[in-house]
Design a protein around this motif. Structure first.
Motif: not given
Ligand code: ZN
Length: 214
Positions: A67, A81-84, A86
């Motif tokens: 990221n 929404f927390h992609s890192t 996840a």
């Protein structure tokens, strides 16, 4: 008609004739057995700091999360929404990685943006500004240091942000519990793009030191 930029098709052909050919057995085994990487790397999106290249890793070896600015946010189970987070959760709870390495790098554009006090104030539409505001308190402190040159401030914040991300990793219950049991270890590293030097964080002091290579 399928279409990709020409250089990607050329690269893919080289991959199929080269690396895939020599590692096809490994790829087939990974397809059959699934992946079981022991190490997760949190790195920057910067095209010059690819973990697989720097650590000479083959398929299935590294679980890589990239990221802007190689940041780990604090544990915030708020339904957003927390992609890192996840990716971190998957690596720790499903893959059961044994190591997490946060790897920063020199000349990081994200870190430079965080230090750039002349840039426009963070606006709701500014994703990078919002993202890099994770390290705003540190950025403000480092920016205020008139004793340091611009280059020193940049390197300092790059390294501070690695320690900050490691501290945030420990706010995730799954990370702190496994670290406490000795089943997961956290590491920091910083890669100097111009020289290829890798600096590794000393766990006791937090300082970055050159590793002794055999
Ligand atoms: Zn970067």
């Amino acid at each position: 008609m399928p279409h990709l930029p020409e250089h990607l098709l050329v690269g893919y052909r080289n991959f199929m004739n080269g690396r895939y050919l020599t590692e096809s057995g490994r790829y087939r085994e990974l397809a059959r057995e699934g992946q079981a990487p022991e190490t997760m790397i949190v790195a920057c999106c910067d095209s010059r700091s690819a973990p697989e290249a720097i650590f000479d890793a083959g398929p299935g070896e590294l679980f890589v999360l990239r990221n802007v600015g190689n940041l780990v946010p604090p544990y915030e189970p708020d339904g957003e929404f927390h992609s890192t987070s996840a990716a971190l959760e998957f690596a720790v709870q499903s893959l059961k990685v044994k190591n997490i390495v946060v790897m920063g790098h020199g000349r990081c554009g994200g870190i430079r943006a965080a230090l750039d006090t002349n840039s426009a104030p963070l606006s709701p539409g500014d994703f990078i500004g919002k993202w890099m505001s994770l390290i705003a308190p540190a950025a403000e402190t480092v920016s205020a240091s008139t004793f340091m040159t611009a280059t020193e401030r940049q390197t300092a914040l790059e390294r501070i942000s690695i320690r900050y991300s490691i501290a945030n990793l420990r706010t995730f219950p799954c990370v702190s519990i496994l670290e406490g049991k000795g089943r997961l270890s956290l590491h920091g590293a910083w890669f100097d793009i111009s020289t290829g030097e890798l600096w590794v964080m000393n766990k006791e002091t937090g300082d970055f030191e050159r590793p002794v290579l055999e």
